[in-house]
Design a protein around this motif. Sequence first.
Motif, PDB file in Angstrom:
ATOM      1  N   ALA A 118      41.757  -1.318 -14.653  1.00 53.84           N
ATOM      2  CA  ALA A 118      42.963  -2.502 -15.033  1.00 53.84           C
ATOM      3  C   ALA A 118      42.489  -3.735 -15.274  1.00 53.84           C
ATOM      4  O   ALA A 118      43.202  -4.490 -15.914  1.00 53.84           O
ATOM      5  CB  ALA A 118      43.973  -1.992 -14.038  1.00 53.84           C
ATOM      6  N   VAL A 119      41.298  -4.161 -14.570  1.00 56.59           N
ATOM      7  CA  VAL A 119      41.112  -5.582 -14.367  1.00 56.59           C
ATOM      8  C   VAL A 119      40.143  -6.259 -15.660  1.00 56.59           C
ATOM      9  O   VAL A 119      40.262  -7.034 -16.015  1.00 56.59           O
ATOM     10  CB  VAL A 119      40.573  -6.018 -13.001  1.00 56.59           C
ATOM     11  N   VAL A 120      39.257  -5.029 -15.906  1.00 56.06           N
ATOM     12  CA  VAL A 120      38.172  -5.499 -16.932  1.00 56.06           C
ATOM     13  C   VAL A 120      38.774  -5.921 -18.316  1.00 56.06           C
ATOM     14  O   VAL A 120      38.162  -6.770 -18.825  1.00 56.06           O
ATOM     15  CB  VAL A 120      37.266  -4.244 -17.175  1.00 56.06           C
ATOM     16  N   PRO A 121      39.981  -5.158 -18.805  1.00 57.27           N
ATOM     17  CA  PRO A 121      40.461  -5.658 -20.168  1.00 57.27           C
ATOM     18  C   PRO A 121      40.781  -7.109 -20.188  1.00 57.27           C
ATOM     19  O   PRO A 121      40.393  -7.770 -21.066  1.00 57.27           O
ATOM     20  CB  PRO A 121      41.770  -4.978 -20.282  1.00 57.27           C
ATOM     21  N   GLY A 122      41.373  -7.448 -18.921  1.00 61.12           N
ATOM     22  CA  GLY A 122      41.708  -9.256 -19.125  1.00 61.12           C
ATOM     23  C   GLY A 122      40.397  -9.915 -19.189  1.00 61.12           C
ATOM     24  O   GLY A 122      40.355 -11.018 -19.660  1.00 61.12           O
ATOM     25  N   ILE A 123      39.495  -9.473 -18.178  1.00 60.88           N
ATOM     26  CA  ILE A 123      38.423 -10.301 -18.144  1.00 60.88           C
ATOM     27  C   ILE A 123      37.820 -10.448 -19.370  1.00 60.88           C
ATOM     28  O   ILE A 123      37.272 -11.510 -19.804  1.00 60.88           O
ATOM     29  CB  ILE A 123      37.356  -9.840 -17.187  1.00 60.88           C
ATOM     30  N   GLY A 124      37.395  -9.153 -20.046  1.00 58.61           N
ATOM     31  CA  GLY A 124      36.687  -9.003 -21.437  1.00 58.61           C
ATOM     32  C   GLY A 124      37.390 -10.047 -22.231  1.00 58.61           C
ATOM     33  O   GLY A 124      36.945 -10.813 -23.023  1.00 58.61           O
ATOM     34  N   THR A 125      38.645  -9.643 -22.444  1.00 62.72           N
ATOM     35  CA  THR A 125      39.481 -10.548 -23.645  1.00 62.72           C
ATOM     36  C   THR A 125      39.500 -11.810 -23.330  1.00 62.72           C
ATOM     37  O   THR A 125      39.219 -12.644 -24.539  1.00 62.72           O
ATOM     38  CB  THR A 125      40.747  -9.917 -23.720  1.00 62.72           C
ATOM     39  N   ALA A 126      39.563 -12.454 -22.202  1.00 65.02           N
ATOM     40  CA  ALA A 126      39.673 -13.873 -21.798  1.00 65.02           C
ATOM     41  C   ALA A 126      38.317 -14.469 -22.051  1.00 65.02           C
ATOM     42  O   ALA A 126      38.031 -15.459 -22.593  1.00 65.02           O
ATOM     43  CB  ALA A 126      39.970 -14.181 -20.351  1.00 65.02           C
ATOM     44  N   THR A 127      37.349 -13.697 -21.563  1.00 65.73           N
ATOM     45  CA  THR A 127      35.751 -14.191 -21.821  1.00 65.73           C
ATOM     46  C   THR A 127      35.463 -14.291 -23.194  1.00 65.73           C
ATOM     47  O   THR A 127      35.124 -15.454 -23.677  1.00 65.73           O
ATOM     48  CB  THR A 127      34.936 -13.201 -21.087  1.00 65.73           C
ATOM     49  N   GLY A 128      35.670 -13.469 -24.114  1.00 63.38           N
ATOM     50  CA  GLY A 128      35.334 -13.515 -25.525  1.00 63.38           C
ATOM     51  C   GLY A 128      35.974 -14.654 -26.095  1.00 63.38           C
ATOM     52  O   GLY A 128      35.449 -15.373 -26.931  1.00 63.38           O
ATOM     53  N   ALA A 129      37.414 -14.812 -26.048  1.00 62.52           N
ATOM     54  CA  ALA A 129      38.066 -15.776 -26.470  1.00 62.52           C
ATOM     55  C   ALA A 129      37.645 -17.281 -26.188  1.00 62.52           C
ATOM     56  O   ALA A 129      37.498 -18.130 -27.211  1.00 62.52           O
ATOM     57  CB  ALA A 129      39.713 -15.660 -26.232  1.00 62.52           C
ATOM     58  N   LEU A 130      37.374 -17.545 -24.979  1.00 62.62           N
ATOM     59  CA  LEU A 130      36.918 -18.833 -24.649  1.00 62.62           C
ATOM     60  C   LEU A 130      35.440 -19.331 -25.037  1.00 62.62           C
ATOM     61  O   LEU A 130      35.317 -20.121 -25.703  1.00 62.62           O
ATOM     62  CB  LEU A 130      37.178 -18.978 -23.040  1.00 62.62           C
ATOM     63  N   VAL A 131      34.662 -18.101 -24.610  1.00 60.46           N
ATOM     64  CA  VAL A 131      33.182 -18.573 -25.097  1.00 60.46           C
ATOM     65  C   VAL A 131      32.844 -18.798 -26.503  1.00 60.46           C
ATOM     66  O   VAL A 131      32.174 -19.516 -26.943  1.00 60.46           O
ATOM     67  CB  VAL A 131      32.245 -17.289 -24.505  1.00 60.46           C
ATOM     68  N   SER A 132      33.706 -17.759 -27.362  1.00 58.87           N
ATOM     69  CA  SER A 132      33.576 -17.940 -28.674  1.00 58.87           C
ATOM     70  C   SER A 132      33.877 -19.309 -29.331  1.00 58.87           C
ATOM     71  O   SER A 132      33.672 -19.916 -30.069  1.00 58.87           O
ATOM     72  CB  SER A 132      34.481 -16.796 -29.530  1.00 58.87           C
ATOM     73  N   GLY A 133      35.370 -19.641 -28.596  1.00 56.41           N
ATOM     74  CA  GLY A 133      35.805 -20.979 -28.971  1.00 56.41           C
ATOM     75  C   GLY A 133      34.747 -22.074 -28.653  1.00 56.41           C
ATOM     76  O   GLY A 133      34.722 -23.113 -29.325  1.00 56.41           O
ATOM     77  N   LEU A 134      34.130 -21.963 -27.287  1.00 53.06           N
ATOM     78  CA  LEU A 134      33.213 -22.889 -27.176  1.00 53.06           C
ATOM     79  C   LEU A 134      32.194 -23.142 -28.204  1.00 53.06           C
ATOM     80  O   LEU A 134      31.473 -24.069 -28.351  1.00 53.06           O
ATOM     81  CB  LEU A 134      32.799 -22.881 -25.761  1.00 53.06           C
ATOM     82  N   VAL A 135      31.720 -21.849 -28.564  1.00 57.88           N
ATOM     83  CA  VAL A 135      30.596 -21.942 -29.325  1.00 57.88           C
ATOM     84  C   VAL A 135      30.793 -22.433 -30.677  1.00 57.88           C
ATOM     85  O   VAL A 135      30.101 -23.186 -31.196  1.00 57.88           O
ATOM     86  CB  VAL A 135      29.962 -20.353 -29.446  1.00 57.88           C
ATOM     87  N   VAL A 136      31.892 -22.203 -31.052  1.00 54.02           N
ATOM     88  CA  VAL A 136      32.448 -22.717 -32.542  1.00 54.02           C
ATOM     89  C   VAL A 136      32.627 -24.074 -32.368  1.00 54.02           C
ATOM     90  O   VAL A 136      32.322 -25.058 -33.447  1.00 54.02           O
ATOM     91  CB  VAL A 136      33.889 -21.994 -32.930  1.00 54.02           C
ATOM     92  N   GLN A 137      33.171 -24.800 -31.281  1.00 55.38           N
ATOM     93  CA  GLN A 137      33.328 -26.155 -31.071  1.00 55.38           C
ATOM     94  C   GLN A 137      31.974 -26.923 -31.127  1.00 55.38           C
ATOM     95  O   GLN A 137      31.976 -28.043 -31.525  1.00 55.38           O
ATOM     96  CB  GLN A 137      34.266 -26.419 -30.062  1.00 55.38           C
ATOM     97  N   PHE A 138      31.146 -26.586 -30.050  1.00 57.11           N
ATOM     98  CA  PHE A 138      30.092 -27.184 -29.787  1.00 57.11           C
ATOM     99  C   PHE A 138      28.806 -26.823 -30.138  1.00 57.11           C
ATOM    100  O   PHE A 138      27.634 -27.763 -30.059  1.00 57.11           O
ATOM    101  CB  PHE A 138      30.154 -27.369 -28.315  1.00 57.11           C
ATOM    102  N   LEU A 139      28.425 -25.566 -30.668  1.00 57.75           N
ATOM    103  CA  LEU A 139      27.028 -25.117 -31.263  1.00 57.75           C
ATOM    104  C   LEU A 139      27.105 -24.986 -32.618  1.00 57.75           C
ATOM    105  O   LEU A 139      27.867 -24.509 -33.196  1.00 57.75           O
ATOM    106  CB  LEU A 139      26.798 -23.842 -30.182  1.00 57.75           C
ATOM    107  N   PRO A 140      25.880 -24.914 -33.269  1.00 54.05           N
ATOM    108  CA  PRO A 140      25.457 -24.811 -34.491  1.00 54.05           C
ATOM    109  C   PRO A 140      25.728 -23.196 -34.921  1.00 54.05           C
ATOM    110  O   PRO A 140      25.633 -22.276 -33.863  1.00 54.05           O
ATOM    111  CB  PRO A 140      23.948 -25.127 -34.678  1.00 54.05           C
TER     112      PRO A 140
END
Length: 438
Positions: free
Chosen positions: A169-191
């Motif tokens: 029950a807990v892993v779908p939320g962790i995975g979805t949240a992690t993917g969205a945030l980390v991807s956004g940070l990469v898009v914003q700050f990394l080449p």
Amino acid sequence: MTNLSVVPASKPAPSSDVVRTDAESASEPAVVSARGRRLPPNVALYVLASIAISFLAASSAPTPLYAVYQAEWGFDPITTTMIFGVYAVAVLLGLLTMGKLSDHVGRRPVLLAALAAQATSMVVFATADGVSGLMVARIVQGLSTGAALGAIGAGMMDIDRPRGTITNAVVPGIGTATGALVSGLVVQFLPAPTHLVYYGLLVIFVLQAVAVALMAETVTREPGALASLAPEIKLPRAVRRPMLVAAPVLFAVWALAGLYGSLGPSLARQLTGSRSEVLGGLSLFVLAGVAALSVLVLRKAATRTVMLTGILALIAGVTLTLVSIRDSSSTGFFVGTAVAGVGFGSGFQGGIRTVMPLARPHESSGVLSLLFVISYLGMGVPAVIAGFLVVHAGGLTATAQEYGAAVIVLAAFALLGLLRGGRDGAAVLSGEPVGGNA
């Protein structure tokens, strides 16, 4: 007409180098013998949880990138939701055809094949030069996720049934949240964001494949693997009536996830007036992150309490979100998203806990796959309809409001089903041990 079956076929593996399960005493953690160099059960449980997290992180990683793709290739919002929706359809196909395959051939072979397919999809994503490339990547990604979800969840419950139920029950939320945030940070700050995110996930999948190769198998091979690929759903008698209570809740909460996965970034940027890619992924991060936290907070509460909390929080959170969209309040939008996240996490946990404790270990993969079929139908179908409405009807704001209203109606039906199920005694909702299963 397609005949859906979830008739699981495997038995706990009896050999000395595998994890053992006990259908009559499901609360006992499984034990691994010393034969061979295999991962200890607790480590194997964490490995399986990490695979679920990384698969769902990979599914949400493209969300902040859609604006980048749209700017480069010039497609409209309906194309975005089609790319999103084709993933959900592919997951459904994977669940329906391969969801119970691990009950026949074992958990490890299915997981190794799924990890290889996920790694391939990352390469396709990273090298895509148009919408067709994204579509292919999403299809491969969805099929492998559908094949793996049942094997991962059943494998965790083979090792430790009570912990496995909560972890599912807990892993779908962790995975979805992690993917969205980390991807956004990469898009914003990394080449090279459209390459770096996917190559990073590729490395993770390779490492996880090594870990799976070192895990002990938890079920014995059974005949009928090819026959199991035919889409059928034949529910064990013990879970049929509880499934009727859980299904509307699961559909409603995952329909909400579909809203945030497809239209959430555009809504967040419109309400805040910012073009930040981090902000674009933040709404999905808040929804999924709060969902994961709510699962942990309520893990010891009675199942009926968890279900009621989820439905009521879903209605309240979506209502606040709709009012905030109407009033152009970005603060209210994120507060409403957080409240709705409680509904997402609690509703999903309640659905899992209503059904899975009544499934025997050799039935776990198939029954869990069916729960995910319902969930991904809720996520994919409304999202595709919403994309069409954005382009051909009232636009983004009107579509979001209509979508949210539909989620509230679904939640209301779920509430009626829960209350009726409780009166009739149709579902086991107490959170107490039943039939030897915690």
